[in-house]
Design a protein around this motif. Sequence first.
Motif, PDB file in Angstrom:
ATOM      1  N   LEU A   2       0.848  -1.202   0.000  1.00 45.55           N
ATOM      2  CA  LEU A   2       0.000   0.000   0.000  1.00 45.55           C
ATOM      3  C   LEU A   2       0.880   1.248   0.000  1.00 45.55           C
ATOM      4  O   LEU A   2       0.657   2.179   0.748  1.00 45.55           O
ATOM      5  CB  LEU A   2      -0.915  -0.024   1.233  1.00 45.55           C
ATOM      6  CG  LEU A   2      -1.874  -1.231   1.313  1.00 45.55           C
ATOM      7  CD1 LEU A   2      -2.642  -1.240   2.623  1.00 45.55           C
ATOM      8  CD2 LEU A   2      -2.847  -1.241   0.131  1.00 45.55           C
TER       9      LEU A   2
ATOM     10  N   SER B  62      -5.634  -0.917  -6.478  1.00 45.25           N
ATOM     11  CA  SER B  62      -5.360  -2.258  -5.931  1.00 45.25           C
ATOM     12  C   SER B  62      -6.055  -3.359  -6.719  1.00 45.25           C
ATOM     13  O   SER B  62      -5.763  -4.536  -6.521  1.00 45.25           O
ATOM     14  CB  SER B  62      -5.809  -2.338  -4.475  1.00 45.25           C
ATOM     15  OG  SER B  62      -4.992  -1.502  -3.696  1.00 45.25           O
TER      16      SER B  62
ATOM     17  N   GLN C  67     -13.035   2.342   0.998  1.00 44.36           N
ATOM     18  CA  GLN C  67     -11.951   1.912   1.877  1.00 44.36           C
ATOM     19  C   GLN C  67     -11.163   3.115   2.377  1.00 44.36           C
ATOM     20  O   GLN C  67     -10.718   3.155   3.516  1.00 44.36           O
ATOM     21  CB  GLN C  67     -11.026   0.922   1.155  1.00 44.36           C
ATOM     22  CG  GLN C  67     -11.729  -0.361   0.750  1.00 44.36           C
ATOM     23  CD  GLN C  67     -12.462  -1.016   1.921  1.00 44.36           C
ATOM     24  OE1 GLN C  67     -11.884  -1.239   2.976  1.00 44.36           O
ATOM     25  NE2 GLN C  67     -13.747  -1.280   1.744  1.00 44.36           N
ATOM     26  N   ARG C  68     -10.973   4.115   1.515  1.00 46.92           N
ATOM     27  CA  ARG C  68     -10.316   5.355   1.932  1.00 46.92           C
ATOM     28  C   ARG C  68     -11.078   6.004   3.088  1.00 46.92           C
ATOM     29  O   ARG C  68     -10.497   6.356   4.114  1.00 46.92           O
ATOM     30  CB  ARG C  68     -10.259   6.291   0.714  1.00 46.92           C
ATOM     31  CG  ARG C  68      -9.559   7.585   0.896  1.00 46.92           C
ATOM     32  CD  ARG C  68     -10.430   8.845   0.967  1.00 46.92           C
ATOM     33  NE  ARG C  68     -11.734   8.919   0.408  1.00 46.92           N
ATOM     34  CZ  ARG C  68     -12.072   9.507  -0.748  1.00 46.92           C
ATOM     35  NH1 ARG C  68     -11.176  10.006  -1.544  1.00 46.92           N
ATOM     36  NH2 ARG C  68     -13.338   9.602  -1.097  1.00 46.92           N
TER      37      ARG C  68
ATOM     38  N   ARG D  53     -13.076   4.562   5.093  1.00 51.35           N
ATOM     39  CA  ARG D  53     -12.984   3.676   6.247  1.00 51.35           C
ATOM     40  C   ARG D  53     -11.690   3.956   7.034  1.00 51.35           C
ATOM     41  O   ARG D  53     -11.699   4.026   8.259  1.00 51.35           O
ATOM     42  CB  ARG D  53     -12.986   2.228   5.727  1.00 51.35           C
ATOM     43  CG  ARG D  53     -13.047   1.186   6.783  1.00 51.35           C
ATOM     44  CD  ARG D  53     -13.043  -0.198   6.104  1.00 51.35           C
ATOM     45  NE  ARG D  53     -12.564  -1.197   7.016  1.00 51.35           N
ATOM     46  CZ  ARG D  53     -11.887  -2.271   6.658  1.00 51.35           C
ATOM     47  NH1 ARG D  53     -11.598  -2.495   5.391  1.00 51.35           N
ATOM     48  NH2 ARG D  53     -11.490  -3.139   7.561  1.00 51.35           N
ATOM     49  N   ILE D  54     -10.578   4.162   6.307  1.00 55.40           N
ATOM     50  CA  ILE D  54      -9.297   4.472   6.970  1.00 55.40           C
ATOM     51  C   ILE D  54      -9.405   5.808   7.702  1.00 55.40           C
ATOM     52  O   ILE D  54      -8.979   5.947   8.851  1.00 55.40           O
ATOM     53  CB  ILE D  54      -8.145   4.508   5.944  1.00 55.40           C
ATOM     54  CG1 ILE D  54      -7.953   3.134   5.300  1.00 55.40           C
ATOM     55  CG2 ILE D  54      -6.852   4.975   6.599  1.00 55.40           C
ATOM     56  CD1 ILE D  54      -6.995   3.143   4.101  1.00 55.40           C
TER      57      ILE D  54
ATOM     58  N   ASN E  60      -6.805   8.290  -3.319  1.00 58.93           N
ATOM     59  CA  ASN E  60      -6.920   6.869  -2.963  1.00 58.93           C
ATOM     60  C   ASN E  60      -5.888   6.503  -1.889  1.00 58.93           C
ATOM     61  O   ASN E  60      -5.445   5.373  -1.806  1.00 58.93           O
ATOM     62  CB  ASN E  60      -6.758   5.972  -4.204  1.00 58.93           C
ATOM     63  CG  ASN E  60      -5.356   6.035  -4.789  1.00 58.93           C
ATOM     64  OD1 ASN E  60      -4.606   6.964  -4.494  1.00 58.93           O
ATOM     65  ND2 ASN E  60      -5.005   5.060  -5.614  1.00 58.93           N
TER      66      ASN E  60
ATOM     67  N   ALA F 218      -5.326   3.276  -0.050  1.00 57.29           N
ATOM     68  CA  ALA F 218      -6.543   2.500   0.219  1.00 57.29           C
ATOM     69  C   ALA F 218      -6.554   1.311  -0.732  1.00 57.29           C
ATOM     70  O   ALA F 218      -6.477   1.490  -1.951  1.00 57.29           O
ATOM     71  CB  ALA F 218      -7.772   3.373   0.020  1.00 57.29           C
TER      72      ALA F 218
ATOM     73  N   GLU G 112      -7.023  -5.882   2.034  1.00 55.70           N
ATOM     74  CA  GLU G 112      -5.747  -5.176   2.264  1.00 55.70           C
ATOM     75  C   GLU G 112      -5.915  -4.076   3.307  1.00 55.70           C
ATOM     76  O   GLU G 112      -5.051  -3.875   4.167  1.00 55.70           O
ATOM     77  CB  GLU G 112      -5.242  -4.563   0.950  1.00 55.70           C
ATOM     78  CG  GLU G 112      -4.753  -5.585  -0.055  1.00 55.70           C
ATOM     79  CD  GLU G 112      -4.507  -4.967  -1.434  1.00 55.70           C
ATOM     80  OE1 GLU G 112      -3.632  -5.477  -2.145  1.00 55.70           O
ATOM     81  OE2 GLU G 112      -5.197  -3.992  -1.800  1.00 55.70           O
ATOM     82  N   THR G 113      -7.051  -3.378   3.207  1.00 55.19           N
ATOM     83  CA  THR G 113      -7.301  -2.287   4.144  1.00 55.19           C
ATOM     84  C   THR G 113      -7.452  -2.839   5.560  1.00 55.19           C
ATOM     85  O   THR G 113      -6.912  -2.275   6.524  1.00 55.19           O
ATOM     86  CB  THR G 113      -8.553  -1.499   3.706  1.00 55.19           C
ATOM     87  OG1 THR G 113      -8.333  -1.047   2.368  1.00 55.19           O
ATOM     88  CG2 THR G 113      -8.807  -0.305   4.608  1.00 55.19           C
ATOM     89  N   SER G 114      -8.151  -3.964   5.693  1.00 54.55           N
ATOM     90  CA  SER G 114      -8.275  -4.600   7.010  1.00 54.55           C
ATOM     91  C   SER G 114      -6.909  -5.002   7.540  1.00 54.55           C
ATOM     92  O   SER G 114      -6.609  -4.811   8.723  1.00 54.55           O
ATOM     93  CB  SER G 114      -9.167  -5.858   6.926  1.00 54.55           C
ATOM     94  OG  SER G 114     -10.469  -5.491   6.560  1.00 54.55           O
TER      95      SER G 114
END
Length: 361
Positions: free
Chosen positions: A29, A35, A281-282, A284-285, A302, A339, A344-346
């Motif tokens: 990342l 991704s 996902q972005r 979420r981060i 991203n 992201a 991957e984010t998890s």
Amino acid sequence: MNLDDLPLRDDLRGMQPYGAPQLDVPVRLNTNENSYPLPEPVVSAVEKALGEVLRDLNRYPDRDAVALRADLAAYLGHGLSAENLWAANGSNEVQQQLLQAFGGPGRSALGFTPSYSMHPLLALSAGTRWIDGARAADFSIDVPAAIAQLDQHRPDVVFLCSPNNPTGTALDPAVTRAVLDAAPGMVVVDEAYAEFARPGTLSALELLDAYPRLVVTRTMSKAFAFAGARVGYLAAHPAVVDALQLVRLPYHLSALTQAAARAALRHADATLATVEAIKQQRDRIVRRLPELGLTVADSDANFVLFGGFDDQRALWRALLERGVLVRDVGLTGWLRVTAGTPEETSAFLDAAAAVLREETS
Ligand SMILES: *Cc1c(COP(=O)(O)O)cnc(C)c1O
């Protein structure tokens, strides 16, 4: 013999080649790629398009890439046509050509740091003096301060970046307009991440009619999941495109690249669906990291810049030990993470939580 023994240009002596580490780890990342691989229908379309040009590879490609530029204009809208567009091997090459045409020996370029670290390197390689412009402490560009810097330095080229890499935040259009009003030369707005911006974010494309010295650069490397193909482009007044024709190498964009890009653009909808997934996902981060006690910058890109720790090198290494590669952009107390897919984010968020738990226990 080594590099030091060669009659290298003085201004290149002691330099290191640019590039993030390309490490083989489970979760990468660190370079803001998309991704997701290209969707299957796009892969098939690109394959077919490449097959069709193979028979003509004995011939040089269309030097002016007119068909591709028309397709890019149609993608951007805003009343643009092929004469407003220019394409090259990545927006890095587009920006290099801009500096070759509008910078060069005896000239200067200014950007507001922190921003994309390639801008000063491209300036250097084109023999253009680089001026590090300053931002406010919250990474925004303060209009009176920006105007004062432009008045002081009178740069031939100004680089803006919106959404800005590495901070992630899009520029307030009032800032872009103020810089355009005050800059004595060309203003390049690098919009590599435009497709990821939050709803309501204005593109500098809106300003092209009013400002003939404005150049907006874009890329297929991020939203279009096409980083490996190397396709970047710009939109500007047709006279800017005429200027770039003076410095571009003849046949710089291969027939394979032109055909692949056109096929990918025909299937833009399928690829751009991944942008929506990545934006989730972005966000979420951006929501989760403050729960871990970290600071985040607002992101229209991203990736997310996060801070709230002292030693970014130690955190970078601790995440890497857990199989997650993020980017140390050289900003003390900050790291940047792309992201990724939900998995991957998890993996990143879990690793960050685990490292921070360890630190406080
Ligand atoms: C990734 C990136 C680019 C893309 O460069 P290409 O040469 O098109 O791959 C351009 N500008 C910024 C700010 C970027 O982060």
